[in-house]
Every structure is written in structure tokens, then in C-alpha cells.
Design a protein around this motif. Structure first.
Motif, PDB file in Angstrom:
ATOM      1  N   ALA A  24      -3.085  -7.651 -21.595  1.00  0.00           N
ATOM      2  CA  ALA A  24      -4.311  -7.274 -22.307  1.00  0.00           C
ATOM      3  C   ALA A  24      -4.678  -5.813 -22.031  1.00  0.00           C
ATOM      4  CB  ALA A  24      -5.459  -8.189 -21.905  1.00  0.00           C
ATOM      5  N   LEU A  25      -4.528  -5.385 -20.784  1.00  0.00           N
ATOM      6  CA  LEU A  25      -4.833  -3.995 -20.438  1.00  0.00           C
ATOM      7  C   LEU A  25      -3.882  -3.035 -21.145  1.00  0.00           C
ATOM      8  CD1 LEU A  25      -5.634  -4.342 -16.640  1.00  0.00           C
ATOM      9  CD2 LEU A  25      -7.232  -3.749 -18.460  1.00  0.00           C
ATOM     10  N   VAL A  26      -2.600  -3.369 -21.184  1.00  0.00           N
ATOM     11  CA  VAL A  26      -1.619  -2.510 -21.855  1.00  0.00           C
ATOM     12  C   VAL A  26      -1.899  -2.451 -23.350  1.00  0.00           C
ATOM     13  CG1 VAL A  26       0.829  -2.245 -22.439  1.00  0.00           C
ATOM     14  CG2 VAL A  26       0.166  -2.836 -20.108  1.00  0.00           C
ATOM     15  N   ASP A  27      -2.237  -3.593 -23.936  1.00  0.00           N
ATOM     16  CA  ASP A  27      -2.561  -3.613 -25.370  1.00  0.00           C
ATOM     17  C   ASP A  27      -3.783  -2.758 -25.677  1.00  0.00           C
ATOM     18  OD1 ASP A  27      -0.435  -5.306 -25.800  1.00  0.00           O
ATOM     19  OD2 ASP A  27      -1.666  -7.118 -25.977  1.00  0.00           O
ATOM     20  N   HIS A  28      -4.759  -2.785 -24.772  1.00  0.00           N
ATOM     21  CA  HIS A  28      -6.007  -2.051 -25.005  1.00  0.00           C
ATOM     22  C   HIS A  28      -5.874  -0.560 -24.675  1.00  0.00           C
ATOM     23  CE1 HIS A  28     -10.329  -1.662 -25.498  1.00  0.00           C
ATOM     24  NE2 HIS A  28     -10.351  -0.947 -24.390  1.00  0.00           N
ATOM     25  N   PHE A  29      -5.330  -0.239 -23.510  1.00  0.00           N
ATOM     26  CA  PHE A  29      -5.283   1.150 -23.047  1.00  0.00           C
ATOM     27  C   PHE A  29      -3.939   1.838 -23.292  1.00  0.00           C
ATOM     28  CE2 PHE A  29      -8.464  -0.712 -20.063  1.00  0.00           C
ATOM     29  CZ  PHE A  29      -9.542   0.068 -20.422  1.00  0.00           C
ATOM     30  N   GLY A  30      -2.857   1.094 -23.249  1.00  0.00           N
ATOM     31  CA  GLY A  30      -1.527   1.694 -23.281  1.00  0.00           C
ATOM     32  C   GLY A  30      -1.122   2.082 -21.865  1.00  0.00           C
ATOM     33  N   ALA A  32       0.125   4.891 -20.612  1.00  0.00           N
ATOM     34  CA  ALA A  32      -0.267   6.229 -20.148  1.00  0.00           C
ATOM     35  C   ALA A  32      -1.697   6.229 -19.606  1.00  0.00           C
ATOM     36  CB  ALA A  32      -0.121   7.241 -21.275  1.00  0.00           C
ATOM     37  N   GLU A  33      -2.630   5.676 -20.367  1.00  0.00           N
ATOM     38  CA  GLU A  33      -4.019   5.660 -19.906  1.00  0.00           C
ATOM     39  C   GLU A  33      -4.199   4.704 -18.734  1.00  0.00           C
ATOM     40  OE1 GLU A  33      -8.596   4.995 -21.404  1.00  0.00           O
ATOM     41  OE2 GLU A  33      -7.029   5.184 -22.914  1.00  0.00           O
ATOM     42  N   LEU A  34      -3.476   3.600 -18.745  1.00  0.00           N
ATOM     43  CA  LEU A  34      -3.555   2.663 -17.628  1.00  0.00           C
ATOM     44  C   LEU A  34      -3.090   3.345 -16.341  1.00  0.00           C
ATOM     45  CD1 LEU A  34      -4.319  -0.229 -16.926  1.00  0.00           C
ATOM     46  CD2 LEU A  34      -1.986  -0.924 -17.507  1.00  0.00           C
ATOM     47  N   GLY A  35      -2.047   4.154 -16.432  1.00  0.00           N
ATOM     48  CA  GLY A  35      -1.559   4.910 -15.281  1.00  0.00           C
ATOM     49  C   GLY A  35      -2.537   5.967 -14.813  1.00  0.00           C
ATOM     50  N   GLN A  36      -3.351   6.483 -15.717  1.00  0.00           N
ATOM     51  CA  GLN A  36      -4.383   7.449 -15.330  1.00  0.00           C
ATOM     52  C   GLN A  36      -5.561   6.751 -14.671  1.00  0.00           C
ATOM     53  OE1 GLN A  36      -5.291   9.494 -18.985  1.00  0.00           O
ATOM     54  NE2 GLN A  36      -3.627  10.962 -18.709  1.00  0.00           N
ATOM     55  N   ARG A  37      -5.930   5.608 -15.195  1.00  0.00           N
ATOM     56  CA  ARG A  37      -7.076   4.879 -14.649  1.00  0.00           C
ATOM     57  C   ARG A  37      -6.778   4.240 -13.303  1.00  0.00           C
ATOM     58  NH1 ARG A  37     -11.386   3.301 -18.203  1.00  0.00           N
ATOM     59  NH2 ARG A  37     -11.186   4.358 -20.182  1.00  0.00           N
ATOM     60  N   ILE A  38      -5.550   3.740 -13.135  1.00  0.00           N
ATOM     61  CA  ILE A  38      -5.127   3.152 -11.864  1.00  0.00           C
ATOM     62  C   ILE A  38      -3.823   3.842 -11.484  1.00  0.00           C
ATOM     63  CG2 ILE A  38      -4.492   1.065 -10.623  1.00  0.00           C
ATOM     64  CD1 ILE A  38      -6.017  -0.539 -12.756  1.00  0.00           C
ATOM     65  N   ALA A  39      -3.911   4.740 -10.526  1.00  0.00           N
ATOM     66  CA  ALA A  39      -2.780   5.595 -10.180  1.00  0.00           C
ATOM     67  C   ALA A  39      -1.785   4.872  -9.266  1.00  0.00           C
ATOM     68  CB  ALA A  39      -3.275   6.872  -9.518  1.00  0.00           C
ATOM     69  N   ARG A  63      -4.045  -5.237  -7.114  1.00  0.00           N
ATOM     70  CA  ARG A  63      -4.434  -6.354  -7.982  1.00  0.00           C
ATOM     71  C   ARG A  63      -5.943  -6.359  -8.198  1.00  0.00           C
ATOM     72  NH1 ARG A  63      -2.217 -12.390  -8.116  1.00  0.00           N
ATOM     73  NH2 ARG A  63      -3.712 -13.228  -9.610  1.00  0.00           N
ATOM     74  N   ALA A  64      -6.696  -6.080  -7.151  1.00  0.00           N
ATOM     75  CA  ALA A  64      -8.161  -6.032  -7.268  1.00  0.00           C
ATOM     76  C   ALA A  64      -8.588  -4.943  -8.256  1.00  0.00           C
ATOM     77  CB  ALA A  64      -8.795  -5.803  -5.903  1.00  0.00           C
ATOM     78  N   LYS A  65      -7.915  -3.796  -8.224  1.00  0.00           N
ATOM     79  CA  LYS A  65      -8.243  -2.721  -9.165  1.00  0.00           C
ATOM     80  C   LYS A  65      -7.931  -3.129 -10.607  1.00  0.00           C
ATOM     81  CE  LYS A  65      -7.959   1.295  -6.226  1.00  0.00           C
ATOM     82  NZ  LYS A  65      -7.796   2.723  -6.306  1.00  0.00           N
ATOM     83  N   VAL A  66      -6.811  -3.804 -10.789  1.00  0.00           N
ATOM     84  CA  VAL A  66      -6.422  -4.256 -12.128  1.00  0.00           C
ATOM     85  C   VAL A  66      -7.421  -5.283 -12.648  1.00  0.00           C
ATOM     86  CG1 VAL A  66      -4.664  -5.588 -13.374  1.00  0.00           C
ATOM     87  CG2 VAL A  66      -3.978  -3.709 -11.893  1.00  0.00           C
ATOM     88  N   GLU A  67      -7.798  -6.232 -11.798  1.00  0.00           N
ATOM     89  CA  GLU A  67      -8.774  -7.240 -12.213  1.00  0.00           C
ATOM     90  C   GLU A  67     -10.125  -6.608 -12.526  1.00  0.00           C
ATOM     91  OE1 GLU A  67      -8.572  -9.989  -8.962  1.00  0.00           O
ATOM     92  OE2 GLU A  67      -6.867 -11.073  -9.835  1.00  0.00           O
ATOM     93  N   SER A  68     -10.519  -5.624 -11.737  1.00  0.00           N
ATOM     94  CA  SER A  68     -11.782  -4.929 -11.970  1.00  0.00           C
ATOM     95  C   SER A  68     -11.759  -4.179 -13.303  1.00  0.00           C
ATOM     96  CB  SER A  68     -12.053  -3.965 -10.817  1.00  0.00           C
ATOM     97  OG  SER A  68     -13.217  -3.240 -11.047  1.00  0.00           O
ATOM     98  N   LEU A  69     -10.661  -3.507 -13.600  1.00  0.00           N
ATOM     99  CA  LEU A  69     -10.540  -2.790 -14.871  1.00  0.00           C
ATOM    100  C   LEU A  69     -10.544  -3.774 -16.039  1.00  0.00           C
ATOM    101  CD1 LEU A  69     -10.196  -0.153 -16.416  1.00  0.00           C
ATOM    102  CD2 LEU A  69      -7.714  -0.379 -16.105  1.00  0.00           C
ATOM    103  N   TYR A  70      -9.921  -4.913 -15.859  1.00  0.00           N
ATOM    104  CA  TYR A  70      -9.921  -5.937 -16.912  1.00  0.00           C
ATOM    105  C   TYR A  70     -11.350  -6.414 -17.207  1.00  0.00           C
ATOM    106  CZ  TYR A  70      -9.170 -10.304 -19.372  1.00  0.00           C
ATOM    107  OH  TYR A  70      -9.226 -11.324 -20.298  1.00  0.00           O
ATOM    108  N   LEU A  71     -12.113  -6.670 -16.143  1.00  0.00           N
ATOM    109  CA  LEU A  71     -13.501  -7.100 -16.327  1.00  0.00           C
ATOM    110  C   LEU A  71     -14.326  -6.014 -17.003  1.00  0.00           C
ATOM    111  CD1 LEU A  71     -14.095  -8.955 -12.951  1.00  0.00           C
ATOM    112  CD2 LEU A  71     -13.726  -9.965 -15.214  1.00  0.00           C
ATOM    113  N   PHE A  72     -14.109  -4.761 -16.631  1.00  0.00           N
ATOM    114  CA  PHE A  72     -14.785  -3.630 -17.268  1.00  0.00           C
ATOM    115  C   PHE A  72     -14.449  -3.590 -18.758  1.00  0.00           C
ATOM    116  CE2 PHE A  72     -14.452   0.757 -18.787  1.00  0.00           C
ATOM    117  CZ  PHE A  72     -15.774   1.166 -18.661  1.00  0.00           C
ATOM    118  N   MET A  73     -13.166  -3.747 -19.079  1.00  0.00           N
ATOM    119  CA  MET A  73     -12.723  -3.732 -20.470  1.00  0.00           C
ATOM    120  C   MET A  73     -13.406  -4.847 -21.263  1.00  0.00           C
ATOM    121  SD  MET A  73      -8.926  -4.456 -22.022  1.00  0.00           S
ATOM    122  CE  MET A  73      -9.096  -6.224 -21.746  1.00  0.00           C
ATOM    123  N   ARG A  74     -13.473  -6.037 -20.692  1.00  0.00           N
ATOM    124  CA  ARG A  74     -14.127  -7.170 -21.368  1.00  0.00           C
ATOM    125  C   ARG A  74     -15.614  -6.893 -21.611  1.00  0.00           C
ATOM    126  NH1 ARG A  74     -12.074 -12.582 -20.758  1.00  0.00           N
ATOM    127  NH2 ARG A  74     -14.025 -13.006 -21.815  1.00  0.00           N
TER     128      ARG A  74
END
Length: 82
Positions: A24-30, A32-39, A63-74
Motif C-alpha cells: 500500500a505504501l509503495v502504491d501510494h508513495f512509490g 523513491a519517496e518511500l526511501g526519502q521518508r524512511i531512510a 517496522r515501527a516506522k513503516v507502520e507509523s507511515l502507513y497510519l499517517f497515510m490512512r
């Protein structure tokens, strides 16, 4: 009439697989942007869902950062839908 389940989880991640979250994160951000948001390397260098899952399953802080970004996206998607 069926009884109403009383054990419904209020956790938005309940029932979500890590693979579904990453996809879902890759579909939404791609990537490149996912790599910028979570280095982390698995999002920046030759990214794939499978390599990301391997790393995230072994690394709780990532994993916590990924889950947090997912919740932010939602939340942002819900806010935009209003």
C-alpha cells in the motif's frame, strides 16, 4: 439474527499483513519517496517488496516506522475523502 462480536479491535493495523502495508505504501508513495521518508537501504537500493519484508521482519525499529507511515497515510486519505 447473528450476535454482534464484542471483541472488535480498534487497532487499524489489526488483520493487516506487513506485505499489505508495504504494498500500500509503495502504491501510494512509490519507492523513491518511500526511501526519502524512511531512510533505509531496502527502500533506496534495488527495492522490492520481498527484500523489504525480510529486513522489516528482523528490524523492529524500521517496522515501527513503516507502520507509523502507513497510519499517517490512512489518516491523510480519510481527511482528503471528507
Amino acid at each position: 439474527m447473528q450476535p454482534i462480536p464484542t471483541n472488535l479491535s480498534k487497532d487499524p493495523l489489526h488483520g493487516m499483513t506487513l506485505e499489505a502495508i508495504v504494498t500500500a505504501l509503495v502504491d501510494h508513495f512509490g519507492w523513491a519517496e518511500l526511501g526519502q521518508r524512511i531512510a533505509i537501504k531496502c527502500f533506496r537500493i534495488d527495492p522490492s517488496v520481498s527484500s523489504s519484508l525480510k529486513f522489516l521482519r528482523k528490524t523492529p525499529w524500521a517496522r515501527a516506522k513503516v507502520e507509523s507511515l502507513y497510519l499517517f497515510m490512512r489518516r491523510e486519505q480519510a481527511r482528503a475523502a471528507r
